[in-house]
Design a protein around this motif. Structure first.
Motif, PDB file in Angstrom:
ATOM      1  N   CYS A 205       0.859  -1.183   0.000  1.00 54.01           N
ATOM      2  CA  CYS A 205       0.000   0.000   0.000  1.00 54.01           C
ATOM      3  C   CYS A 205       0.895   1.233   0.000  1.00 54.01           C
ATOM      4  O   CYS A 205       1.846   1.309   0.791  1.00 54.01           O
ATOM      5  CB  CYS A 205      -0.893   0.002   1.235  1.00 54.01           C
ATOM      6  N   GLN A 206       0.615   2.174  -0.884  1.00 55.48           N
ATOM      7  CA  GLN A 206       1.392   3.406  -0.881  1.00 55.48           C
ATOM      8  C   GLN A 206       1.339   4.028   0.506  1.00 55.48           C
ATOM      9  O   GLN A 206       0.289   4.063   1.135  1.00 55.48           O
ATOM     10  CB  GLN A 206       0.838   4.386  -1.920  1.00 55.48           C
ATOM     11  N   GLY A 207       2.466   4.512   0.959  1.00 54.43           N
ATOM     12  CA  GLY A 207       2.550   5.023   2.316  1.00 54.43           C
ATOM     13  C   GLY A 207       3.504   4.152   3.114  1.00 54.43           C
ATOM     14  O   GLY A 207       4.328   4.645   3.883  1.00 54.43           O
ATOM     15  N   LEU A 208       3.403   2.841   2.868  1.00 52.07           N
ATOM     16  CA  LEU A 208       4.312   1.918   3.557  1.00 52.07           C
ATOM     17  C   LEU A 208       5.757   2.174   3.137  1.00 52.07           C
ATOM     18  O   LEU A 208       6.686   1.896   3.894  1.00 52.07           O
ATOM     19  CB  LEU A 208       3.936   0.460   3.256  1.00 52.07           C
ATOM     20  N   ASN A 209       5.942   2.700   1.918  1.00 49.10           N
ATOM     21  CA  ASN A 209       7.300   3.017   1.486  1.00 49.10           C
ATOM     22  C   ASN A 209       7.960   4.019   2.432  1.00 49.10           C
ATOM     23  O   ASN A 209       9.131   3.867   2.799  1.00 49.10           O
ATOM     24  CB  ASN A 209       7.307   3.538   0.038  1.00 49.10           C
ATOM     25  N   TYR A 210       7.190   5.019   2.868  1.00 50.33           N
ATOM     26  CA  TYR A 210       7.760   6.012   3.781  1.00 50.33           C
ATOM     27  C   TYR A 210       8.030   5.400   5.155  1.00 50.33           C
ATOM     28  O   TYR A 210       9.049   5.666   5.780  1.00 50.33           O
ATOM     29  CB  TYR A 210       6.817   7.210   3.917  1.00 50.33           C
ATOM     30  N   VAL A 211       7.095   4.574   5.597  1.00 51.90           N
ATOM     31  CA  VAL A 211       7.245   3.937   6.914  1.00 51.90           C
ATOM     32  C   VAL A 211       8.480   3.036   6.922  1.00 51.90           C
ATOM     33  O   VAL A 211       9.344   3.119   7.804  1.00 51.90           O
ATOM     34  CB  VAL A 211       5.983   3.121   7.269  1.00 51.90           C
ATOM     35  N   ALA A 212       8.594   2.179   5.901  1.00 57.45           N
ATOM     36  CA  ALA A 212       9.712   1.236   5.856  1.00 57.45           C
ATOM     37  C   ALA A 212      11.040   1.965   5.692  1.00 57.45           C
ATOM     38  O   ALA A 212      12.056   1.556   6.262  1.00 57.45           O
ATOM     39  CB  ALA A 212       9.506   0.236   4.725  1.00 57.45           C
ATOM     40  N   ALA A 213      11.035   3.051   4.928  1.00 54.80           N
ATOM     41  CA  ALA A 213      12.269   3.804   4.717  1.00 54.80           C
ATOM     42  C   ALA A 213      12.787   4.358   6.043  1.00 54.80           C
ATOM     43  O   ALA A 213      13.982   4.251   6.356  1.00 54.80           O
ATOM     44  CB  ALA A 213      12.031   4.943   3.730  1.00 54.80           C
ATOM     45  N   VAL A 214      11.884   4.933   6.831  1.00 55.21           N
ATOM     46  CA  VAL A 214      12.307   5.484   8.118  1.00 55.21           C
ATOM     47  C   VAL A 214      12.753   4.359   9.055  1.00 55.21           C
ATOM     48  O   VAL A 214      13.743   4.488   9.777  1.00 55.21           O
ATOM     49  CB  VAL A 214      11.177   6.329   8.745  1.00 55.21           C
ATOM     50  N   LEU A 215      12.054   3.233   8.995  1.00 56.35           N
ATOM     51  CA  LEU A 215      12.465   2.096   9.822  1.00 56.35           C
ATOM     52  C   LEU A 215      13.884   1.656   9.457  1.00 56.35           C
ATOM     53  O   LEU A 215      14.692   1.357  10.337  1.00 56.35           O
ATOM     54  CB  LEU A 215      11.494   0.926   9.654  1.00 56.35           C
ATOM     55  N   LEU A 216      14.193   1.648   8.162  1.00 56.58           N
ATOM     56  CA  LEU A 216      15.551   1.282   7.745  1.00 56.58           C
ATOM     57  C   LEU A 216      16.585   2.249   8.319  1.00 56.58           C
ATOM     58  O   LEU A 216      17.636   1.827   8.806  1.00 56.58           O
ATOM     59  CB  LEU A 216      15.658   1.291   6.217  1.00 56.58           C
ATOM     60  N   LEU A 217      16.272   3.527   8.276  1.00 57.09           N
ATOM     61  CA  LEU A 217      17.212   4.522   8.784  1.00 57.09           C
ATOM     62  C   LEU A 217      17.465   4.333  10.273  1.00 57.09           C
ATOM     63  O   LEU A 217      18.588   4.474  10.747  1.00 57.09           O
ATOM     64  CB  LEU A 217      16.686   5.935   8.554  1.00 57.09           C
ATOM     65  N   VAL A 218      16.425   4.021  11.004  1.00 62.14           N
ATOM     66  CA  VAL A 218      16.568   3.898  12.460  1.00 62.14           C
ATOM     67  C   VAL A 218      17.176   2.547  12.837  1.00 62.14           C
ATOM     68  O   VAL A 218      18.126   2.491  13.624  1.00 62.14           O
ATOM     69  CB  VAL A 218      15.203   4.049  13.170  1.00 62.14           C
ATOM     70  N   MET A 219      16.643   1.488  12.270  1.00 57.40           N
ATOM     71  CA  MET A 219      17.017   0.150  12.717  1.00 57.40           C
ATOM     72  C   MET A 219      18.382  -0.289  12.200  1.00 57.40           C
ATOM     73  O   MET A 219      19.014  -1.168  12.758  1.00 57.40           O
ATOM     74  CB  MET A 219      15.961  -0.875  12.301  1.00 57.40           C
ATOM     75  N   LYS A 220      18.774   0.284  11.078  1.00 61.34           N
ATOM     76  CA  LYS A 220      20.095   0.057  10.492  1.00 61.34           C
ATOM     77  C   LYS A 220      20.274  -1.285   9.798  1.00 61.34           C
ATOM     78  O   LYS A 220      21.170  -1.439   8.990  1.00 61.34           O
ATOM     79  CB  LYS A 220      21.226   0.236  11.513  1.00 61.34           C
ATOM     80  N   THR A 221      19.470  -2.292  10.127  1.00 62.36           N
ATOM     81  CA  THR A 221      19.569  -3.527   9.341  1.00 62.36           C
ATOM     82  C   THR A 221      18.193  -3.805   8.739  1.00 62.36           C
ATOM     83  O   THR A 221      17.164  -3.498   9.339  1.00 62.36           O
ATOM     84  CB  THR A 221      19.986  -4.763  10.176  1.00 62.36           C
ATOM     85  N   GLU A 222      18.209  -4.376   7.561  1.00 63.52           N
ATOM     86  CA  GLU A 222      16.967  -4.682   6.860  1.00 63.52           C
ATOM     87  C   GLU A 222      16.083  -5.613   7.669  1.00 63.52           C
ATOM     88  O   GLU A 222      14.868  -5.461   7.718  1.00 63.52           O
ATOM     89  CB  GLU A 222      17.291  -5.406   5.554  1.00 63.52           C
ATOM     90  N   GLU A 223      16.720  -6.591   8.266  1.00 62.74           N
ATOM     91  CA  GLU A 223      15.941  -7.596   8.983  1.00 62.74           C
ATOM     92  C   GLU A 223      15.176  -6.970  10.149  1.00 62.74           C
ATOM     93  O   GLU A 223      13.992  -7.246  10.347  1.00 62.74           O
ATOM     94  CB  GLU A 223      16.862  -8.717   9.476  1.00 62.74           C
ATOM     95  N   ASP A 224      15.860  -6.113  10.899  1.00 59.22           N
ATOM     96  CA  ASP A 224      15.184  -5.448  12.017  1.00 59.22           C
ATOM     97  C   ASP A 224      14.061  -4.544  11.505  1.00 59.22           C
ATOM     98  O   ASP A 224      12.979  -4.481  12.098  1.00 59.22           O
ATOM     99  CB  ASP A 224      16.177  -4.634  12.846  1.00 59.22           C
TER     100      ASP A 224
END
Lengths: 357, 218
Positions: A205-224
């Motif tokens: 769903c559009q919107g999840l791209n922004y959520v996942a992108a920020v999660l990547l920045l914070v969590m630092k690993t894709e898996e997390d």
């Protein structure tokens, strides 16, 4: 992993340069502080354009973040490393008899809640988020290598979801120094495509791209990042926020409409008079969890509470945004003016405490 | 509307126009090109509602076109009834290099008619006309669809600016013409105090009020 974490040095020099010209502007400095625009890089390397006043607020917030960091380190020293990873009481309704819990756990839960409301230091976010959200527990129920196997298994598959994801990769925070690189796109793609296969009702769903992108920045690993996305959609948020007809998102809008009427009746009445429907602004807020609307550190502070206390914080923040500019909203004569006021408020909400108090 | 007629001639019009069409057909860039003469190879995908207001003059009257832009993914269609409310014009956009986006046009038109007045003035737009080598929808097909649906049609390129001004200006002028005819009709009917077709006139009055509501200049 990303090599594009924080560039404090660069950021401060931008602001400092702007500030050292200050003497020249003496006399009408207040006007200038509001009108002179400066560009700076924030804690998560997003380029921000704001007034000098915004930059000052931003600097104050940075100081507060450091201060909070010291509080967390001190507690770590007295309570032991990772004290916050211990079990917590997320709600009394869980049926746990309070008396059966040790006093330490109870105290820690209360202390942690108060601390988290004031903000988790950026360095500790990955660990704390994984723990308090339940993502770590979720991951522990599947075999090691789940994420790797999933991403390998879905490689090369083309679905409606993957096509939409491919359209959106370069359109997710364009010009971010890491997200908008081939590496960034590839990582975001794996997380989103992986999840689209984990839950085919959601797909993408559009919107999840922004959520996942920020999660990547914070969590630092894709898996997390992947597990945080999973726990968000499966446990933290209202059901079906992102599925086919966004029914969960509709529910949230309805709840928010009622809340607005109850908590800010004058605004609600005025909006009704203008035929302004909250979905015009709240769709983006609730689907992107404010990641597209608020400055990054403010978004993170909302998410700190979101993961620890649940989705109700989204309503609290949405109400606070309306409340901050009550007079202007009440004076607005057109739907368009209301939207502009709210966009403006969110883009300049550099002080998280003003929204979360 | 008529209650404004005796006021000073400084009043102007505010037209709400919506941009609709599949995701990534270039809605936001059409708007950026028209309103600010800008183009971003990659702009943030739109989730909520964005809008820009542009002013133009017709017959010595100042017209404000407020152009709304939103997400194109199919599942968003259900949350956008508020998006269409009060719209008097629509640009229905497809990407000439992706046939699917053209095939979905009729669904977008259905959506538009479900949520707004049937009289909403509509322009069919084939965007990305600069992608000549990748073209999947011919100009003739676009024209044929427009004729069948009784729409205006134009091929544009937000990237090289081709026809972008034309698309928006044609739409605004056409809305203005439709509105002037209605106001004229209303004035003609008015003097005897009895309206032969009350229902129609009420609808028209509402049209003018909610969508083309004159706003005072500051």
């Amino acid at each position: 992993m990303f090599g594009a974490q924080t560039k404090h040095g660069e950021m401060s020099s931008h602001i400092w340069e702007s500030q050292k010209k200050k003497p020249i502007w003496k006399g009408n400095s207040n006007v200038l502080r509001r009108n002179v625009m400066v560009r700076f890089s924030d804690l998560y390397s997003f380029t921000v354009e704001g007034s000098l006043e915004d930059a000052n607020v931003f600097n104050e917030v940075r100081e507060r973040v450091k201060e909070q960091g010291r509080v967390w380190w001190a507690l770590e020293a007295s309570k032991g490393a990772g004290w916050y990873l211990q079990p917590k009481i997320s709600s009394m309704s869980e049926g746990i008899a309070v008396s059966s819990l040790s006093l330490t756990v109870l105290t820690n839960t209360i202390v942690l809640k108060r601390l988290i409301r004031k903000g988790i230091p950026p360095q500790l976010r990955p660990k704390v988020w994984l723990s308090v959200s339940g993502a770590a527990k979720k991951r522990s129920t599947v075999p090691d290598g789940y994420y790797e196997d999933l991403t390998k298994a879905v490689q090369g598959k083309v679905t409606a979801a993957t096509r939409q994801i491919d359209h959106d990769l370069p359109r997710t925070f364009p010009s971010h120094p890491w997200l908008d690189t081939p590496d960034g796109h590839a990582a975001l793609r794996r997380v989103l495509v992986g999840y689209s296969f984990r839950d085919s009702h959601v797909g993408y769903c559009q919107g999840l791209n922004y959520v996942a992108a920020v999660l990547l920045l914070v969590m630092k690993t894709e898996e997390d990042a992947f597990w945080m996305l999973a726990v968000l959609l499966e446990n933290v948020l209202v059901n079906d926020c992102y599925t086919d007809n966004l029914s969960g998102c509709h529910v949230e809008q309805r709840v928010f409409r009622d809340l607005l009427m109850k908590k800010l009746p004058r605004i609600a009445a005025h909006l009704e008079h203008l035929e302004f429907d909250v979905s015009l602004v709240a769709t983006e807020w609730f689907l992107c969890l404010f990641a597209k609307s608020l400055p990054s550190e403010t978004t993170m502070r909302v998410w700190d509470v979101l993961f620890n206390e649940g989705a109700k914080v989204l309503f609290r923040v949405a109400l606070a945004i309306f409340k901050m500019r009550e007079d202007e909203i009440l004076a607005a004569q057109h739907i368009g003016d209301v939207i502009s006021i709210l966009h403006n408020t969110t883009h300049h909400a550099f002080d998280p405490d003003a929204l979360l108090k | 509307m008529m209650k404004y007629a005796d006021e000073e001639p400084t009043e102007d019009y505010l037209f709400k126009i919506v941009l609709i069409g599949d995701s990534a057909v270039g809605k936001s860039n059409l708007l950026a090109r028209y309103a600010r003469n800008e183009f971003y190879p990659n702009s943030k995908s739109t989730i909520g509602v964005e809008f820009q207001t542009q002013t133009m003059e017709i017959d010595g009257k100042e017209i404000k076109a407020q152009i709304w832009d939103t997400a194109g993914q199919e599942r968003f269609r259900a949350v956008t009834s508020a998006y269409y409310r009060g719209a008097v014009g629509a640009l229905v956009v497809y990407d000439i290099s992706r046939r699917q986006t053209f095939e979905n046009i009729t669904r977008w038109l259905d959506e538009l008619h479900a949520y707004s007045d049937m009289s909403v003035v509509t322009v069919l737009v084939g965007n990305k006309a600069d992608l000549k080598d990748a073209r999947e929808v011919s100009t003739e097909e676009g024209t044929a669809l427009a004729e069948a649906q009784n729409l205006c049609f134009v091929e544009t390129s937000a990237l090289d600016s081709t026809n972008v001004q034309l698309a928006f200006q044609t739409l605004v002028k056409e809305i203005y013409n439709v509105l002037s005819r209605k106001v004229f009709f209303y004035q003609e009917q008015r003097p005897d105090g009895k309206l032969s077709n009350g229902k129609t006139v009420i609808l028209q009055e509402k049209d003018v009020d909610s969508a083309g509501a004159p706003t005072r200049k500051y």
